[in-house]
Every structure is written in C-alpha cells, then in structure tokens.
Scaffold this motif. Structure first.
Motif, PDB file in Angstrom:
ATOM      1  N   LEU A  14       0.838  -1.208   0.000  1.00  0.00           N
ATOM      2  CA  LEU A  14       0.000   0.000   0.000  1.00  0.00           C
ATOM      3  C   LEU A  14       0.866   1.247   0.000  1.00  0.00           C
ATOM      4  O   LEU A  14       0.391   2.304   0.339  1.00  0.00           O
ATOM      5  CB  LEU A  14      -0.831   0.027   1.290  1.00  0.00           C
ATOM      6  N   ALA A  18      -1.143   7.146   1.814  1.00  0.00           N
ATOM      7  CA  ALA A  18      -1.309   7.398   3.246  1.00  0.00           C
ATOM      8  C   ALA A  18      -2.803   7.330   3.497  1.00  0.00           C
ATOM      9  O   ALA A  18      -3.583   7.988   2.806  1.00  0.00           O
ATOM     10  CB  ALA A  18      -0.748   8.762   3.598  1.00  0.00           C
ATOM     11  N   VAL A  19      -3.207   6.508   4.422  1.00  0.00           N
ATOM     12  CA  VAL A  19      -4.639   6.289   4.645  1.00  0.00           C
ATOM     13  C   VAL A  19      -4.980   6.481   6.116  1.00  0.00           C
ATOM     14  O   VAL A  19      -4.114   6.391   6.984  1.00  0.00           O
ATOM     15  CB  VAL A  19      -5.061   4.861   4.217  1.00  0.00           C
ATOM     16  N   GLY A  62      -0.603   7.154  14.846  1.00  0.00           N
ATOM     17  CA  GLY A  62      -0.561   5.744  15.193  1.00  0.00           C
ATOM     18  C   GLY A  62      -0.088   5.528  16.615  1.00  0.00           C
ATOM     19  O   GLY A  62      -0.100   6.438  17.457  1.00  0.00           O
ATOM     20  N   ASP A  63       0.356   4.305  16.855  1.00  0.00           N
ATOM     21  CA  ASP A  63       0.738   3.884  18.200  1.00  0.00           C
ATOM     22  C   ASP A  63       1.833   4.779  18.801  1.00  0.00           C
ATOM     23  O   ASP A  63       1.709   5.264  19.930  1.00  0.00           O
ATOM     24  CB  ASP A  63       1.224   2.429  18.119  1.00  0.00           C
ATOM     25  N   LYS A  91     -10.933  10.511  14.349  1.00  0.00           N
ATOM     26  CA  LYS A  91      -9.860  10.251  15.325  1.00  0.00           C
ATOM     27  C   LYS A  91      -9.047  11.534  15.554  1.00  0.00           C
ATOM     28  O   LYS A  91      -8.766  11.910  16.699  1.00  0.00           O
ATOM     29  CB  LYS A  91      -8.950   9.120  14.803  1.00  0.00           C
ATOM     30  N   VAL A 127       5.652  10.619  11.145  1.00  0.00           N
ATOM     31  CA  VAL A 127       5.600   9.389  11.945  1.00  0.00           C
ATOM     32  C   VAL A 127       4.739   8.346  11.216  1.00  0.00           C
ATOM     33  O   VAL A 127       4.035   7.545  11.829  1.00  0.00           O
ATOM     34  CB  VAL A 127       5.068   9.658  13.377  1.00  0.00           C
ATOM     35  N   PRO A 129       4.294   5.036   8.448  1.00  0.00           N
ATOM     36  CA  PRO A 129       5.088   3.836   8.147  1.00  0.00           C
ATOM     37  C   PRO A 129       6.268   4.178   7.226  1.00  0.00           C
ATOM     38  O   PRO A 129       6.188   5.109   6.412  1.00  0.00           O
ATOM     39  CB  PRO A 129       4.074   2.925   7.434  1.00  0.00           C
ATOM     40  N   ASN A 130       7.343   3.416   7.358  1.00  0.00           N
ATOM     41  CA  ASN A 130       8.614   3.732   6.699  1.00  0.00           C
ATOM     42  C   ASN A 130       8.493   4.021   5.199  1.00  0.00           C
ATOM     43  O   ASN A 130       9.147   4.913   4.675  1.00  0.00           O
ATOM     44  CB  ASN A 130       9.604   2.571   6.869  1.00  0.00           C
ATOM     45  N   PRO A 152      13.356   4.099  10.264  1.00  0.00           N
ATOM     46  CA  PRO A 152      14.462   4.410   9.365  1.00  0.00           C
ATOM     47  C   PRO A 152      14.054   5.551   8.440  1.00  0.00           C
ATOM     48  O   PRO A 152      12.877   5.735   8.173  1.00  0.00           O
ATOM     49  CB  PRO A 152      14.642   3.100   8.595  1.00  0.00           C
ATOM     50  N   ALA A 177      14.887  11.115  13.572  1.00  0.00           N
ATOM     51  CA  ALA A 177      14.554  11.012  14.999  1.00  0.00           C
ATOM     52  C   ALA A 177      15.277   9.827  15.652  1.00  0.00           C
ATOM     53  O   ALA A 177      14.647   8.884  16.136  1.00  0.00           O
ATOM     54  CB  ALA A 177      13.037  10.913  15.175  1.00  0.00           C
ATOM     55  N   ARG A 179      16.484   8.978  18.568  1.00  0.00           N
ATOM     56  CA  ARG A 179      16.315   9.529  19.913  1.00  0.00           C
ATOM     57  C   ARG A 179      17.430   9.110  20.882  1.00  0.00           C
ATOM     58  O   ARG A 179      17.696   9.813  21.858  1.00  0.00           O
ATOM     59  CB  ARG A 179      14.943   9.126  20.480  1.00  0.00           C
ATOM     60  N   SER A 217      -2.254  -3.670  15.562  1.00  0.00           N
ATOM     61  CA  SER A 217      -2.353  -2.880  14.316  1.00  0.00           C
ATOM     62  C   SER A 217      -1.004  -2.290  13.895  1.00  0.00           C
ATOM     63  O   SER A 217      -0.715  -2.190  12.708  1.00  0.00           O
ATOM     64  CB  SER A 217      -3.381  -1.758  14.482  1.00  0.00           C
ATOM     65  N   ARG A 218      -0.172  -1.933  14.851  1.00  0.00           N
ATOM     66  CA  ARG A 218       1.102  -1.290  14.483  1.00  0.00           C
ATOM     67  C   ARG A 218       2.034  -2.255  13.762  1.00  0.00           C
ATOM     68  O   ARG A 218       3.005  -1.841  13.123  1.00  0.00           O
ATOM     69  CB  ARG A 218       1.802  -0.718  15.716  1.00  0.00           C
ATOM     70  N   TYR A 318      12.561   3.583  25.827  1.00  0.00           N
ATOM     71  CA  TYR A 318      12.065   4.959  26.005  1.00  0.00           C
ATOM     72  C   TYR A 318      12.495   5.512  27.368  1.00  0.00           C
ATOM     73  O   TYR A 318      12.673   6.706  27.547  1.00  0.00           O
ATOM     74  CB  TYR A 318      10.545   5.009  25.926  1.00  0.00           C
TER      75      TYR A 318
END
Ligand code: NAD
Length: 398
Positions: A14, A18-19, A62-63, A91, A127, A129-130, A152, A177, A179, A217-218, A318
């Motif tokens: 996909l 972007a959905v 997302g998550d 959302k 943020v 998906p890659n 990445p 990012a 981190r 889902s992630r 984290y």
C-alpha cells in the motif's frame, strides 16, 4: 529456514497511499488527556530559557504518536504542537480536542498542501510507516516546512537521496529522529569510550529483538515489504547499527551478515526475521549485532576495551535504560538520569537547529548512511560474502 532471498513487495503493498486508520489496537482512547490537563499550547516565546518556539504538525496518528510522541512533546520547551495530519478525521478531531488544538489545525492527506499557508506550522514530524517517509517528507518540503522524520529514514538509499535533494531545494532542515543520541545513558556511554575509561575499545555487541504480532495494528504494515522496507533489521536492528557507529565514532569498513527467516510463517512471507551482522571498524574494532522479530523483546549494548567494559540492558528503551561499568575488578551501576528526557531533548535540539542554526546531531546524511549500511547488510547476506565499505556506507569495489 531460508537464507535471504530477493525481496519484492507483495500484491498487498500500500506504499503509495497514506490512509486513515482507527485508533491503534494498543491505545485506549479514553486515556487521552483532557484539554485542561495539557500545558498551554501555541506558538510563541518559550516560557523560560529558550529564545523561541517552533510549531510542529504531527503526521500519522498511530501507536508511537499517540502513546509516546504527543505526551512527550508536551515536555519540550522549544516545540509546540501546532497541527495534526491524519486520514481519519474523527480520530484526529478527538486527539486535537484532547490536546487543545482547534479543528482548523487538523489536515488530511488530500488537503495537506494547504498547510503551506498555515503560519502556525514551522515543521512536520513524519511518523508514518517507513515506506511513506520519502514521499511525505518531500511533500512537506514542497509546502515550505522543516521535517523531523522517524527512523528508518526511508526504505532505500535512493529514497533518502530524493529527500535530501528536496531539503536542499527548500533550504529547510531534515533531522532523523534517532532519539538514543539524546538519551542520558547512551550519552554517558559515548563519553566513557571517548574519555578512555575502557582503555582502547576492542569489541561491541548489541541485540535488538521483539516478537512481531500481527494482531497488533502497528505490526500489520511492518510485515508488508512496501510499507516497511524490510523486517527486524530496518525496524529494530537500526538501533544497534546506529549505536555501533556512535559508540565507535566511525562508520564500519566491512560488513558480513547472515539472515534466517521461516518464509512459511505468515509474518515473514515478505520481510526478513533474524539477522546476525559482523562489522569491522577502523582500528580493528569488531562489532556483532543481532536482530529478530521472533525472539522475546530485549535491547542491549555492550562495549569491551583493554581496561574495562560496560553493559547496557535495556540500552535503547524509552526509559529505564541502564549502564553498568566493569573496571579494575569493580562493578559500578551508573545512573545517568531519567531516560524519558531523550524526547524533549530531541525536540529542543530540532528547534535549536531551526531557530539558532545549531548543527544537527542526527542529520539526513546519517539516515542515508544507515540506509546504505542496511542495503549492504542485505547484499552481504544474499551474496554470502563480506563487503568492504566506504565511510558514507556505500559498498566499495565489485
Ligand atoms: P502505527 O501503525 O501504529 O502508526 C502508523 C500510522 O500511520 C497509522 O496509525 C495511520 O494513521 C498512518 N498511516 C497512513 N497511511 C498508512 C498506511 N498505508 N498503512 C498503515 N498506516 C498508515 O505504527 P507506529 O509504530 O506508530 O510507527 C510509525 C513510525 O514510527 C515508523 O516509521 C516507526 O519506525 C516509527 N517508530 C519509531 C519509534 C522510536 O522509538 N523512534 C518507535 C515506534 C515507531
């Protein structure tokens, strides 16, 4: 169990789109804050210490955005939440209300380009998906915004180069990012090596594993090669790869990798599972990295020198990272502070690059180097031989 084969996106890929998605499986929307409980938002002078603030539009709800980025952004002194970009308006409006944003600060993907006129927004934090990092970073530059992009950097080095060209054309900043560069235990670990606390550095070992779970889902897009770019390596292994470079202070000169994947496992019909990587760095420092989507969650890093060693477990979480130094027959647990500060520090560094011209610690060129290293790892595994590397991560010679 097979060695790595030619990787091709499957028919379900996909990546062009972007959905909108519902709230992530692991996120309880009733835990969103109430607008009253979050600090005052808005772009303007920082309350204390800083010389200004930038407005950030978060792209992809997302998550990671909902559970970590949004709450941590509230602790930044120099970045303020200014907008949301999401394909799921219901959302996004719920999240906007929770964080005190007006409805007109919510964009969808079709109407994204209008963000160019929105003076509240200085930068976009990608943020997604890659496989959507490259196209949507380029779109953000076309809208005249700076970009903070998740790791990445993209799916391929070619995509990274396209992002860098768009950055240069726009004259904006592009930060990846990563981190861990802002995490106190990792910063202390780098300092220990640079100060010679381990003597001469000889070897590094780092492992990054977690179970890929398609009921979460992630993880669904993480099994789709078009959206993920690969398996555990670009998702998790990139932490160890990047750490090996910041701990040694160099890029590797040689790579040799093996991959093993149960292709009959539905999680791994497109992306690889496990990778074991050997890297040789300048001065003969050797590094072993492993990464897996089928071993229980762990992330570690250890460095061994002529006079001492340290061990980190977790190394790149984290929060709650640890650093244990062993030297001269003694073991010392070093508490470098609360690891969660990595997030606001990362935001504040991004703002400092934009507002004060501070040199980026994790620039796009680092993301490109790591993507080239990932491509070299796949090539080494495919060809079953070590490959020599240039300092920019490209493969040297035939
Ligand atoms: P996620 O699936 O929970 O979120 C992705 C979001 O992107 C979705 O909610 C959806 O709103 C949006 N999206 C748009 N188009 C999509 C499409 N075609 N398919 C799926 N989603 C689509 O994933 P996540 O775990 O939040 O990861 C997002 C990014 O953040 C990835 O690049 C990942 O590597 C990165 N990440 C970084 C860290 C870190 O510690 N730095 C941690 C987790 C994730």
């Amino acid at each position: 169990m097979t060695q790595e084969q030619e990787r091709k996106p499957g028919p379900g890929a996909l990546r062009d789109h972007a959905v909108g998605r519902p709230f992530p499986t692991s996120f309880d929307a009733s835990r969103l804050p109430s607008a009253r409980s979050v600090p005052a938002l808005g772009v303007g002078p920082a309350p204390e210490g800083g010389t200004g603030r930038i407005g950030i539009a978060l792209m992809g709800l997302g998550d990671f955005t909902l559970r970590t980025v949004l709450p941590e952004l509230m602790h930044s002194e120099r970045c303020a939440l200014a907008a949301l970009v999401s394909g799921n308006r219901e959302k996004a409006l719920q999240v906007a209300a929770a964080y005190g944003l007006p409805d007109n600060a919510v964009y969808d993907y079709d109407g994204f380009d209008a963000i160019a006129e929105d003076e509240r927004v200085d930068a976009v934090y990608n943020v997604l998906p890659n496989g959507l990092h490259a196209d949507w970073t380029v779109r953000a530059f076309a809208a005249g915004k700076h970009v903070l992009c998740e790791k990445p950097m993209a799916n391929t080095a070619e995509e990274c180069l396209r992002m860098i060209s768009a950055r240069d054309e726009a004259g904006k900043a592009l930060m990846i990012a990563y981190r861990a560069h802002f995490e106190p235990h990792n910063q202390r670990a780098i300092a220990l090596i640079r100060e010679g606390a381990l003597g001469e550095l000889r070897t590094i070992v780092s492992d990054h594993h977690r179970i890929l779970d398609l009921s979460d889902s992630r993880d669904v897009w993480r099994a789709d090669l078009g959206l993920a770019g690969g398996g555990a390596l670009p998702d998790l292994g990139i932490y160890g790869l990047n750490a090996a470079c910041y701990l040694t202070g160099h890029a590797p000169e040689e790579v040799f990798a093996r991959i093993s994947t149960h292709r009959e496992d539905p999680r791994f019909s497109e992306v690889e599972d496990q990778t074991a990587i050997q890297l040789r760095f300048p001065g003969g420092v050797l590094c072993t990295l492993t990464t897996s989507y089928s071993a229980a969650g762990v992330n570690t890093a250890a460095a061994f020198g002529t006079e001492g060693s340290f061990f980190m477990q977790p190394a790149t979480s984290y929060r709650g990272n640890t650093l244990t130094l062993r030297k001269g027959g003694k073991t010392e647990a070093i508490d470098a502070g609360d690891g969660a500060i990595q997030f606001p520090r990362q935001f504040d560094h991004f703002a400092a690059a934009i507002l004060d011209g501070t040199e980026l610690l994790t620039p796009a060129e680092m993301g490109l180097r790591d993507m080239r290293l990932i491509e070299a790892i796949y090539a080494s595994a495919r060809e079953g031989r070590p490959l020599s590397l240039n300092p920019d991560g490209t493969v040297r010679g035939p």
